[in-house]
Design a protein around this motif. Sequence first.
Motif, PDB file in Angstrom:
ATOM      1  N   SER A 271       0.830  -1.212   0.000  1.00 55.85           N
ATOM      2  CA  SER A 271       0.000   0.000   0.000  1.00 55.85           C
ATOM      3  C   SER A 271       0.861   1.258   0.000  1.00 55.85           C
ATOM      4  N   MET A 272       2.095   1.138   0.510  1.00 56.91           N
ATOM      5  CA  MET A 272       2.995   2.288   0.516  1.00 56.91           C
ATOM      6  C   MET A 272       3.304   2.739  -0.912  1.00 56.91           C
ATOM      7  N   GLN A 273       3.406   1.799  -1.826  1.00 54.86           N
ATOM      8  CA  GLN A 273       3.671   2.150  -3.224  1.00 54.86           C
ATOM      9  C   GLN A 273       2.519   2.965  -3.801  1.00 54.86           C
ATOM     10  N   TYR A 274       1.276   2.565  -3.473  1.00 53.93           N
ATOM     11  CA  TYR A 274       0.108   3.290  -3.964  1.00 53.93           C
ATOM     12  C   TYR A 274       0.023   4.676  -3.310  1.00 53.93           C
ATOM     13  N   LEU A 275       0.365   4.733  -2.026  1.00 50.34           N
ATOM     14  CA  LEU A 275       0.363   6.016  -1.322  1.00 50.34           C
ATOM     15  C   LEU A 275       1.349   6.981  -1.968  1.00 50.34           C
ATOM     16  N   LEU A 276       2.550   6.492  -2.282  1.00 44.17           N
ATOM     17  CA  LEU A 276       3.574   7.348  -2.882  1.00 44.17           C
ATOM     18  C   LEU A 276       3.195   7.758  -4.293  1.00 44.17           C
ATOM     19  N   ALA A 277       2.583   6.859  -5.047  1.00 44.17           N
ATOM     20  CA  ALA A 277       2.126   7.213  -6.394  1.00 44.17           C
ATOM     21  C   ALA A 277       1.077   8.315  -6.315  1.00 44.17           C
ATOM     22  N   SER A 278       0.211   8.231  -5.307  1.00 46.44           N
ATOM     23  CA  SER A 278      -0.809   9.256  -5.112  1.00 46.44           C
ATOM     24  C   SER A 278      -0.174  10.591  -4.732  1.00 46.44           C
ATOM     25  N   TYR A 279       0.873  10.532  -3.895  1.00 45.30           N
ATOM     26  CA  TYR A 279       1.556  11.759  -3.481  1.00 45.30           C
ATOM     27  C   TYR A 279       2.266  12.418  -4.670  1.00 45.30           C
ATOM     28  N   VAL A 280       2.900  11.605  -5.517  1.00 44.15           N
ATOM     29  CA  VAL A 280       3.543  12.147  -6.721  1.00 44.15           C
ATOM     30  C   VAL A 280       2.499  12.812  -7.614  1.00 44.15           C
ATOM     31  N   HIS A 281       1.348  12.169  -7.768  1.00 44.08           N
ATOM     32  CA  HIS A 281       0.276  12.742  -8.586  1.00 44.08           C
ATOM     33  C   HIS A 281      -0.196  14.075  -7.999  1.00 44.08           C
ATOM     34  N   ALA A 282      -0.314  14.138  -6.676  1.00 42.19           N
ATOM     35  CA  ALA A 282      -0.729  15.387  -6.021  1.00 42.19           C
ATOM     36  C   ALA A 282       0.282  16.499  -6.275  1.00 42.19           C
ATOM     37  N   LEU A 283       1.579  16.161  -6.239  1.00 41.04           N
ATOM     38  CA  LEU A 283       2.621  17.146  -6.524  1.00 41.04           C
ATOM     39  C   LEU A 283       2.520  17.640  -7.963  1.00 41.04           C
ATOM     40  N   GLU A 284       2.286  16.714  -8.876  1.00 38.87           N
ATOM     41  CA  GLU A 284       2.215  17.085 -10.294  1.00 38.87           C
ATOM     42  C   GLU A 284       1.001  17.953 -10.592  1.00 38.87           C
ATOM     43  N   GLU A 285      -0.118  17.668  -9.945  1.00 34.42           N
ATOM     44  CA  GLU A 285      -1.349  18.409 -10.184  1.00 34.42           C
ATOM     45  C   GLU A 285      -1.463  19.662  -9.317  1.00 34.42           C
ATOM     46  N   GLY A 286      -0.630  19.734  -8.277  1.00 41.91           N
ATOM     47  CA  GLY A 286      -0.716  20.865  -7.353  1.00 41.91           C
ATOM     48  C   GLY A 286      -1.956  20.842  -6.488  1.00 41.91           C
ATOM     49  N   LYS A 287      -2.568  19.654  -6.356  1.00 47.98           N
ATOM     50  CA  LYS A 287      -3.785  19.509  -5.549  1.00 47.98           C
ATOM     51  C   LYS A 287      -3.465  18.660  -4.318  1.00 47.98           C
ATOM     52  N   PRO A 288      -3.600  19.218  -3.115  1.00 46.21           N
ATOM     53  CA  PRO A 288      -3.179  18.530  -1.887  1.00 46.21           C
ATOM     54  C   PRO A 288      -4.164  17.462  -1.411  1.00 46.21           C
ATOM     55  N   VAL A 289      -4.392  16.477  -2.248  1.00 46.22           N
ATOM     56  CA  VAL A 289      -5.270  15.366  -1.891  1.00 46.22           C
ATOM     57  C   VAL A 289      -4.579  14.069  -2.267  1.00 46.22           C
TER      58      VAL A 289
END
Length: 306
Positions: A271-289
Amino acid sequence: MLNRVLEIFEENRYLSLNRGFIVIQHGSEVLGKVPLDDIGVLLLSAQSVTFSKNILNALAEKGCVSVLCGKNYAPQSMVLPVYTHYLFAKILKKQIDASVPFKKRIWQQIIIQKIKNQALTLKLCGKDEDSKLLERIATTVKSGDSDNRESYAARMYWKSLFGKDFVRDRELEGINSFLNYGYAVMRAAMARAICSAGLLPSLGIHHENHLNQFALADDLFEIYRPLVDCIVAHLKVEQDTELTPENKTKLTEALWIKVHTSEGNSPAFQSMQYLLASYVHALEEGKPVIDMPEWAGDEYGNARTK
């Protein structure tokens, strides 16, 4: 995939590399061989272990993390596989450019989930009233946890879980040694996931100590701490309880406790891999979710047996 935590806990061991295997010796006696491909974390808790640099390099090439522990199993340093992601430069720039409000909103989500998981730990340990209190506290966490609900919840949580006299101190024996060991394993798994996602582990969300090279790991693995706590509580650890190999095996099972992710139910380490992928996506989109892994407690006790 994280397949095995290889711990060297007995003194005067010698490690060497031979044809894709780590060879463990005591003097001239070969005690065992472990394939490099099977290792996710090398945990060196013994104080007199001899090994060569090529072992650390070989493990890093496989995406493994090597952890050197000090007193009471508290990690003192890690060797990480860094800069292996093909988009590292792009992701690093996003990390550096992340705004303070962005990071505060992410930290709010982390603390909410951490307190929810603490509440679930108390519930699984039969502390229903205290569990409900922590659930209410979780609903009051503000951006950046400006009111420090994390600390407020922790004071209640530790006393409810381990008794009114318990003090969380990594330098103490007993329960604290068990927690140190479990956290060291979980933290190493998180650091591994961070590097695999192309993120720099020293650039944290909330932890910003310039001496801490694993600030991001410390931020994100907060939500997984209660999984370790739950196992320690069910082991009924007393002050004189020995941290045996059997107990260590039980603690590493925290990595296999199932949590719910956007990809379905997954072991905690995955699940940590999915969490980090989500965090990278949030950084790319600039949306803190971010998609926060949710622990429902249904799978506790069914963690994979090592």
